[in-house]
Scaffold this active site. Structure first.
Site, short mmCIF file in Angstrom:
data_model
loop_
_atom_site.label_atom_id
_atom_site.label_comp_id
_atom_site.label_asym_id
_atom_site.label_seq_id
_atom_site.Cartn_x
_atom_site.Cartn_y
_atom_site.Cartn_z
N HIS A 48 32.13 25.23 -61.79
CA HIS A 48 31.16 24.43 -61.03
C HIS A 48 29.73 24.78 -61.40
O HIS A 48 29.46 25.74 -62.14
CB HIS A 48 31.38 24.60 -59.53
CG HIS A 48 31.19 26.00 -59.02
ND1 HIS A 48 29.95 26.54 -58.76
CD2 HIS A 48 32.09 26.97 -58.71
CE1 HIS A 48 30.08 27.77 -58.32
NE2 HIS A 48 31.37 28.07 -58.28
N CYS A 98 35.41 31.98 -58.81
CA CYS A 98 35.20 30.76 -59.59
C CYS A 98 34.35 31.05 -60.82
O CYS A 98 33.80 32.14 -61.00
CB CYS A 98 34.54 29.69 -58.74
SG CYS A 98 35.64 28.97 -57.51
#
Length: 332
Positions: free
Chosen positions: A288, A304
């Site tokens: 992301h 992440c």
């Protein structure tokens, strides 16, 4: 519902309206465009120079991202230089050789810095007064927009706000029709189809490869910590979401988040996961963007893989559902 592991730190570094003290005198469009390869001892990590700014712009255009273009030869720019040199059968060892410079110069066309006319969309907002430091304070905002047109323009051209300001002294970036000097990074061609993504957890980098195994792009990345590690093995892309809504689950137990109930944060480039979410085939994991591009690869996430918003967008344009994402331990 998306469940995101995210970096615990959400404080935004507030940049001064004037250029940062590390910006070299005479650092302007002409100096960058006319710059030759840096010779002798390379500038220090916190010393901006025209030659390094041009180097970063050329790397960005070749899809070997230095992260935020700031005119300084930091760790991310050195990672990109090393990767670019290796992909071209060369080596980077504390010196930008004529071969590296000529290969970079040949990888794209046009001046490194160009003039850009500010348009209405750049300045119309709405803008936030500031991005809240705490996630709970974000949940009631109607959108996580930029805090200023200067921030929006800097991100549009992959630059730090300090470098953008240094190239445009006295400019407030708030009037459509004004001409400003910006990094020439927008017209770099479509993203090549990605057959495989590789995340090197030790080096904190993300690389993409085509079907023949050729390296097509390289990016600095933020990965997980020992406490909240990035996964190992191979996952797959399951979805790509532009302007995602962030959903916090109390089971994540992020440091500094006291809420015992789930909550959501509206979309926007300063959303905790930025402007792009690439969902992976393990619950809660993805690739992301970020609200703080200057911190990419300089902190730890909650598992992440975090890129600058523009790099995440470039990756998203090349991958598809089913694209494998392999996590390797590597060595620094």
């Amino acid at each position: 519902m998306f469940r995101y592991f995210l970096v615990a730190r959400f404080a935004v570094v507030l940049l001064l309206v004037s250029a940062a003290p590390t910006m070299a005198a005479g650092l302007d469009a002409a100096a960058i465009n006319d710059a030759a390869a840096p010779t002798g001892k390379l500038p220090g990590r916190h010393q901006a120079s025209a030659s390094i700014a041009k180097l970063e712009i050329l790397l960005d255009r070749a899809h070997f991202s230095p992260g935020e273009i700031d005119g300084q030869l930091g760790e991310n720019a050195q990672k990109a230089l090393t990767a670019f040199a290796g992909a071209n059968g060369l080596s980077f060892d504390k010196a930008v050789t004529p071969d590296i410079w000529s290969k970079l110069a040949a990888a794209s066309e046009g001046p490194a810095v160009v003039n850009y006319t500010i348009v209405d969309a750049d300045v119309k907002g709405p803008f936030l007064k500031q991005v809240p430091a705490k996630m709970e304070s974000m949940k009631d905002l109607p959108a996580l927009n930029y805090t200023s047109s200067r921030e929006a323009l800097a991100e549009k051209f992959h630059m730090s706000e300090a470098l953008l300001q240094a190239l445009n002294p006295g400019q407030k970036f708030d009037k459509a029709g004004d001409s400003i000097a910006v990094a020439n990074v927008l017209d770099t061609g479509a993203s090549a189809p990605v057959a495989r993504v590789e995340v090197d957890k030790a080096r904190q980098t993300l690389s993409t490869f085509d079907a023949a195994g050729k390296l097509t792009a390289f990016y600095p990345a933020t990965v997980g910590s020992t406490e909240k590690p990035t996964p190992s093995g191979t996952l797959k892309v399951t979805a790509i979401n532009k302007n995602p809504t962030y959903r916090y689950n109390p089971k994540y137990k992020f440091k500094g988040v006291k809420s015992k109930k789930p909550f959501t944060i509206k979309p926007g480039p300063n959303n905790p996961v930025g402007s792009i979410w690439i969902n992976l085939s393990a619950e809660g994991y993805g690739i992301h963007g970020t609200l703080n591009p200057g911190k990419v690869s300089k902190a730890a996430s909650h598992g992440c893989v975090r890129l600058t918003n523009w790099d995440a967008q470039h990756v998203a344009a090349g991958v598809a559902k089913g694209t494998p994402v392999t996590f390797v331990d590597g060595t620094r």
